[in-house]
Design a protein around this motif. Structure first.
Motif, PDB file in Angstrom:
ATOM      1  N   PRO A  69      35.208 -24.674  29.080  1.00 41.35           N
ATOM      2  CA  PRO A  69      34.228 -24.015  28.208  1.00 41.35           C
ATOM      3  C   PRO A  69      33.109 -24.977  27.837  1.00 41.35           C
ATOM      4  N   CYS A  70      31.915 -24.463  27.678  1.00 39.36           N
ATOM      5  CA  CYS A  70      30.790 -25.289  27.246  1.00 39.36           C
ATOM      6  C   CYS A  70      31.097 -25.895  25.876  1.00 39.36           C
ATOM      7  N   GLU A  71      30.661 -27.117  25.661  1.00 40.07           N
ATOM      8  CA  GLU A  71      30.852 -27.765  24.375  1.00 40.07           C
ATOM      9  C   GLU A  71      29.960 -27.093  23.329  1.00 40.07           C
ATOM     10  N   GLU A  72      30.276 -27.335  22.062  1.00 47.48           N
ATOM     11  CA  GLU A  72      29.508 -26.731  20.976  1.00 47.48           C
ATOM     12  C   GLU A  72      28.026 -27.097  21.097  1.00 47.48           C
ATOM     13  N   GLY A  73      27.157 -26.091  20.967  1.00 48.11           N
ATOM     14  CA  GLY A  73      25.727 -26.323  21.048  1.00 48.11           C
ATOM     15  C   GLY A  73      25.183 -26.303  22.467  1.00 48.11           C
ATOM     16  N   SER A  77      24.258 -19.589  31.054  1.00 46.89           N
ATOM     17  CA  SER A  77      23.935 -18.159  31.006  1.00 46.89           C
ATOM     18  C   SER A  77      24.331 -17.405  32.266  1.00 46.89           C
ATOM     19  N   ALA A  78      24.749 -18.119  33.311  1.00 44.62           N
ATOM     20  CA  ALA A  78      25.129 -17.460  34.565  1.00 44.62           C
ATOM     21  C   ALA A  78      26.427 -18.067  35.079  1.00 44.62           C
ATOM     22  N   ALA A  79      27.106 -17.340  35.943  1.00 46.63           N
ATOM     23  CA  ALA A  79      28.335 -17.846  36.554  1.00 46.63           C
ATOM     24  C   ALA A  79      27.994 -18.919  37.585  1.00 46.63           C
ATOM     25  N   GLY A  80      28.992 -19.753  37.904  1.00 43.42           N
ATOM     26  CA  GLY A  80      28.822 -20.746  38.945  1.00 43.42           C
ATOM     27  C   GLY A  80      28.015 -21.958  38.557  1.00 43.42           C
ATOM     28  N   GLN A  81      28.151 -22.424  37.308  1.00 44.68           N
ATOM     29  CA  GLN A  81      27.393 -23.586  36.852  1.00 44.68           C
ATOM     30  C   GLN A  81      28.271 -24.842  36.879  1.00 44.68           C
ATOM     31  N   SER A  82      27.648 -25.966  37.217  1.00 41.63           N
ATOM     32  CA  SER A  82      28.372 -27.235  37.216  1.00 41.63           C
ATOM     33  C   SER A  82      28.124 -28.025  35.928  1.00 41.63           C
ATOM     34  N   GLU A  83      27.249 -27.517  35.077  1.00 37.18           N
ATOM     35  CA  GLU A  83      27.008 -28.141  33.779  1.00 37.18           C
ATOM     36  C   GLU A  83      26.455 -27.095  32.815  1.00 37.18           C
ATOM     37  N   CYS A  84      26.588 -27.377  31.530  1.00 36.13           N
ATOM     38  CA  CYS A  84      26.022 -26.510  30.497  1.00 36.13           C
ATOM     39  C   CYS A  84      24.746 -27.153  29.963  1.00 36.13           C
ATOM     40  N   LEU A  85      23.840 -26.327  29.501  1.00 36.12           N
ATOM     41  CA  LEU A  85      22.562 -26.796  28.986  1.00 36.12           C
ATOM     42  C   LEU A  85      22.613 -26.901  27.463  1.00 36.12           C
ATOM     43  N   ARG A  86      21.915 -27.902  26.919  1.00 32.21           N
ATOM     44  CA  ARG A  86      21.862 -28.080  25.466  1.00 32.21           C
ATOM     45  C   ARG A  86      20.886 -27.073  24.870  1.00 32.21           C
ATOM     46  N   CYS A  87      21.301 -26.448  23.782  1.00 30.00           N
ATOM     47  CA  CYS A  87      20.444 -25.486  23.089  1.00 30.00           C
ATOM     48  C   CYS A  87      19.258 -26.221  22.467  1.00 30.00           C
ATOM     49  N   ASP A  88      18.049 -25.660  22.614  1.00 28.93           N
ATOM     50  CA  ASP A  88      16.834 -26.290  22.112  1.00 28.93           C
ATOM     51  C   ASP A  88      16.751 -26.231  20.591  1.00 28.93           C
ATOM     52  N   HIS A  92      20.234 -21.495  18.519  1.00 32.66           N
ATOM     53  CA  HIS A  92      21.665 -21.757  18.436  1.00 32.66           C
ATOM     54  C   HIS A  92      22.374 -20.972  19.528  1.00 32.66           C
ATOM     55  N   THR A  93      23.579 -21.407  19.884  1.00 31.79           N
ATOM     56  CA  THR A  93      24.324 -20.725  20.935  1.00 31.79           C
ATOM     57  C   THR A  93      25.058 -19.509  20.371  1.00 31.79           C
ATOM     58  N   LEU A  94      25.255 -18.518  21.227  1.00 33.23           N
ATOM     59  CA  LEU A  94      26.130 -17.404  20.874  1.00 33.23           C
ATOM     60  C   LEU A  94      27.568 -17.905  20.873  1.00 33.23           C
ATOM     61  N   SER A  95      28.468 -17.154  20.233  1.00 36.62           N
ATOM     62  CA  SER A  95      29.859 -17.610  20.113  1.00 36.62           C
ATOM     63  C   SER A  95      30.545 -17.765  21.464  1.00 36.62           C
ATOM     64  N   ASP A  96      30.103 -17.005  22.476  1.00 38.37           N
ATOM     65  CA  ASP A  96      30.715 -17.130  23.803  1.00 38.37           C
ATOM     66  C   ASP A  96      29.997 -18.138  24.691  1.00 38.37           C
ATOM     67  N   ALA A  97      29.008 -18.848  24.143  1.00 36.44           N
ATOM     68  CA  ALA A  97      28.258 -19.909  24.840  1.00 36.44           C
ATOM     69  C   ALA A  97      27.569 -19.419  26.106  1.00 36.44           C
ATOM     70  N   THR A  98      27.159 -18.141  26.125  1.00 38.57           N
ATOM     71  CA  THR A  98      26.480 -17.602  27.306  1.00 38.57           C
ATOM     72  C   THR A  98      24.970 -17.560  27.148  1.00 38.57           C
ATOM     73  N   ALA A  99      24.466 -17.840  25.958  1.00 38.76           N
ATOM     74  CA  ALA A  99      23.021 -17.796  25.745  1.00 38.76           C
ATOM     75  C   ALA A  99      22.661 -18.636  24.525  1.00 38.76           C
ATOM     76  N   CYS A 100      21.389 -18.957  24.456  1.00 38.62           N
ATOM     77  CA  CYS A 100      20.824 -19.687  23.333  1.00 38.62           C
ATOM     78  C   CYS A 100      19.776 -18.772  22.706  1.00 38.62           C
TER      79      CYS A 100
END
Length: 198
Positions: A69-73, A77-88, A92-100
């Motif tokens: 799971p993506c770390e807090e913050g 937003s899409a499947a098949g990612q090798s890293e998560c992006l930091r929220c600007d 803030h991130t949604l609870s499921d970490a799928t969008a900022c």
């Protein structure tokens, strides 16, 4: 050995058949183990493909053996990612970490947050990245969107949250007052604390 059994095996040094480790898969010619594509994982030995694609809100571990799971913050937003992006900042991130998403109301974010922080001594700027304090003699309106002057008879110093009535023998004859003025000896404030009377 010229070929390995039909089970998911591969050649090593041309002489030994072994299973590919997790995080890899065997090529069609069964001659080498290949790394999983970005955002995909193989959890078991001997995989012929990296069939598991990490869902949005997750990313593939560096060894491609599990979806994390993506770390807090952070978000994906899409499947098949090798890293998560930091929220600007301002988001803030949604609870499921799928969008900022952008902060709302009178709240701000410095970036990399799961929720926005409410401004308590002022109002959020348009970008929701900083709180702008009200000047002395002003307080936030009910919607917490703009500073409004303290009414006559009340004051608000810089370190106070809201306007409050003058106390004792003091008055605030005008609006936007930071400090109440004392009445002269022999006079007292009227009921509204706006003028001193004999």
């Amino acid at each position: 050995i010229t070929s390995c059994p039909s089970s998911p095996l591969t050649l090593t040094a041309g002489r030994l058949c072994v299973q590919c480790p997790p995080g890899t898969f065997v090529n069609d010619a069964r001659t080498e183990c290949l790394a999983c594509p970005a955002g995909h994982v193989s959890e078991d030995e001997g995989s012929t493909e990296c069939s598991t694609q990490c869902n949005a809100g997750f990313y593939a571990s560096s060894d491609a053996t599990e979806c994390l799971p993506c770390e807090e913050g952070y978000y994906s937003s899409a499947a098949g990612q090798s890293e998560c992006l930091r929220c600007d900042k301002g988001h803030h991130t949604l609870s499921d970490a799928t969008a900022c998403v952008e902060c709302e109301g009178n709240s701000i974010s410095f970036g990399g947050q799961t929720e926005c922080t409410e401004c308590t001594h002022g109002f959020a700027d348009e970008s929701h990245t900083s709180c702008r304090p009200c000047d002395p003699g002003f307080e936030l309106n009910e919607d917490k969107t703009v500073c409004v002057p303290c009414p006559a008879g009340q004051k608000r110093a810089f370190n106070e949250d809201v306007c409050s009535p003058c106390t004792g023998d003091t008055i605030a004859p005008n609006t936007s007052t930071a400090f109440c003025d004392p009445c002269d000896p022999g006079s007292v404030p009227n009921e509204d604390k706006t003028v001193c009377v004999p």
